[in-house]
Design an enzyme around this catalytic site. Sequence first.
Site, PDB file in Angstrom:
ATOM      1  N   LYS A 183       5.259 -14.155   2.873  1.00 30.93           N
ATOM      2  CA  LYS A 183       5.653 -15.030   1.755  1.00 30.93           C
ATOM      3  C   LYS A 183       7.176 -14.989   1.692  1.00 30.93           C
ATOM      4  CE  LYS A 183       3.642 -16.893  -1.401  1.00 30.93           C
ATOM      5  NZ  LYS A 183       3.336 -18.350  -1.621  1.00 30.93           N
ATOM      6  N   ASP A 238      -4.976  -6.953   4.687  1.00 35.71           N
ATOM      7  CA  ASP A 238      -6.245  -6.549   4.076  1.00 35.71           C
ATOM      8  C   ASP A 238      -6.999  -7.790   3.596  1.00 35.71           C
ATOM      9  OD1 ASP A 238      -8.146  -4.696   2.984  1.00 35.71           O
ATOM     10  OD2 ASP A 238      -7.341  -5.201   1.008  1.00 35.71           O
ATOM     11  N   ASP A 294      -0.624 -17.648   1.560  1.00 35.15           N
ATOM     12  CA  ASP A 294      -1.570 -18.484   0.798  1.00 35.15           C
ATOM     13  C   ASP A 294      -2.097 -19.620   1.670  1.00 35.15           C
ATOM     14  OD1 ASP A 294       1.014 -19.537   0.797  1.00 35.15           O
ATOM     15  OD2 ASP A 294       0.914 -20.312  -1.251  1.00 35.15           O
ATOM     16  N   TYR A 302       0.811  -1.220   0.000  1.00 40.77           N
ATOM     17  CA  TYR A 302       0.000   0.000   0.000  1.00 40.77           C
ATOM     18  C   TYR A 302       0.842   1.268   0.000  1.00 40.77           C
ATOM     19  CZ  TYR A 302      -4.662  -2.042   0.753  1.00 40.77           C
ATOM     20  OH  TYR A 302      -5.850  -2.693   0.621  1.00 40.77           O
ATOM     21  N   ASP A 348     -10.662  -9.911   5.462  1.00 37.93           N
ATOM     22  CA  ASP A 348     -11.988 -10.158   4.875  1.00 37.93           C
ATOM     23  C   ASP A 348     -12.358 -11.635   4.985  1.00 37.93           C
ATOM     24  OD1 ASP A 348     -11.964  -7.468   4.150  1.00 37.93           O
ATOM     25  OD2 ASP A 348     -12.873  -7.860   2.196  1.00 37.93           O
TER      26      ASP A 348
HETATM   27  C1  IPM Z   1      -9.834  -1.911   4.767  1.00 34.80           C
HETATM   28  C2  IPM Z   1     -10.375  -1.409   3.458  1.00 34.80           C
HETATM   29  C3  IPM Z   1      -9.421  -0.339   2.949  1.00 34.80           C
HETATM   30  C4  IPM Z   1      -8.115  -1.005   2.619  1.00 34.80           C
HETATM   31  C5  IPM Z   1      -9.920   0.476   1.769  1.00 34.80           C
HETATM   32  C6  IPM Z   1     -11.304   1.052   2.035  1.00 34.80           C
HETATM   33  C7  IPM Z   1      -8.943   1.552   1.419  1.00 34.80           C
HETATM   34  O1  IPM Z   1     -10.554  -2.427   2.556  1.00 34.80           O
HETATM   35  O2  IPM Z   1      -9.699  -1.110   5.699  1.00 34.80           O
HETATM   36  O3  IPM Z   1      -9.544  -3.102   4.871  1.00 34.80           O
HETATM   37  O4  IPM Z   1      -7.929  -1.507   1.497  1.00 34.80           O
HETATM   38  O5  IPM Z   1      -7.243  -1.018   3.492  1.00 34.80           O
HETATM   39 MN    MN Z   2     -10.109  -4.368   3.343  1.00 33.03          MN
END
Ligand code: IPM
Ligand code: MN
Length: 374
Positions: free
Chosen positions: A195, A251, A227, A140, A255
């Site tokens: 990794k 990130d 992975d 990032y 999720d």
């Molecule tokens: C998160 C989100 C952010 C990221 C976006 C909204 C910039 O997905 O906080 O996980 O990618 O970090």
């Molecule tokens: Mn995210």
Amino acid sequence: MKTLEIAVVYGDGIGPEVCQAALDVIAAALGPDQAILRFTECKAGAEEYRRSGIAYPEESFAGCRRADAILHGAAGLPGVTYPDGTEAGLDFGLLTRFRLDLYANIRPIRLFPGTASRLAGKHPGDIDYVIVRENTEGLYAARGNGVVLRDEVATDSLVLTRKGTERVVRAAFDLARTRNGAPADGKRRVTCCDKSNVLRSYAFFRRVFDEVAARYPDIEVDYAYADAMTVHLVERPEHYDVIVTENMFGDIISDLAAATVGSMGMSPSAEIGDRHALFQAAHGSAPTIAGQGIANPYGTILSAASMLLWLGERHRNETLTRAGRAIERAVAKTLAEGKALTRDIGGRASTRDVVDAVSGRCAPTQSVMKNVLS
Ligand code: IPM
Ligand code: MN
């Protein structure tokens, strides 16, 4: 006690709804002590970009920097992009992380009693770990600085520094010391997710991790390639206690992890630096369900609770600490009673139903008692 300033950024999509939900719950939890906090709105996000041509006005950044903490709903709208194709609305979160040096993104993953995992055979108590996502560098770091050459070649560089890696790994080990260990065996454990088998940057991350780990002989050390981690988090989540990882991997796995505890809507986060902090759920702006009053606000409400706990500790303020704990308990109780489950977690409750249920369970004890105690 001086009044603490909270910068509030509502954002886009469901952002304003979940943010308002959290503000309402904070008000309920503080009761007569409302005046401890003062909330100031700062504008940022995709709608703001559409309106004014600037996604994150300097004035809003100044407001966030001045504030004692920042509370955010969610940002970004698909299609609201810069000429390079990236989303303008994401500037708020990303630039705040970089410019206020919010290096540790703390993302608790917990399956609450009363909610169901999407993983067969996993029950509340089996999933309770924290992802510590490095939040200021990694892949990032290249945001806005990638290169596209003659429309033929595109690069974004992954950047890791010793300082950046050390401090986030330390945050992970310090956090492990405050927890009760992994559900599977009660062992305090920090897992390094990387990794390192493929890239030098990640091998460096692991080397620095090992150096820091040596100073925490009381905590078990563990490793997983990113992975393979996606498989482990599905097959044996109970093994995990604290996981530390590079920005982009953090990130992605957060999720996946959120899905294992019901929904993205259940996942809070606290993005913390040495001086500033930003609190927002880990989910996006979910524009397809915006404005319908059905968004799951638990992630933002839990993020708001961690904001009160962080402020309470930092400013040695028992009222804030108590309110933060009260919200956490009220969320757990509401869910355990099977009350106020939103659609994404198998119920029919509205955002407002959640706010009412949680608020009703976190009102402060009699202020007379509080004055006696404090
Ligand atoms: C998160 C989100 C952010 C990221 C976006 C909204 C910039 O997905 O906080 O996980 O990618 O970090
Ligand atoms: Mn995210």
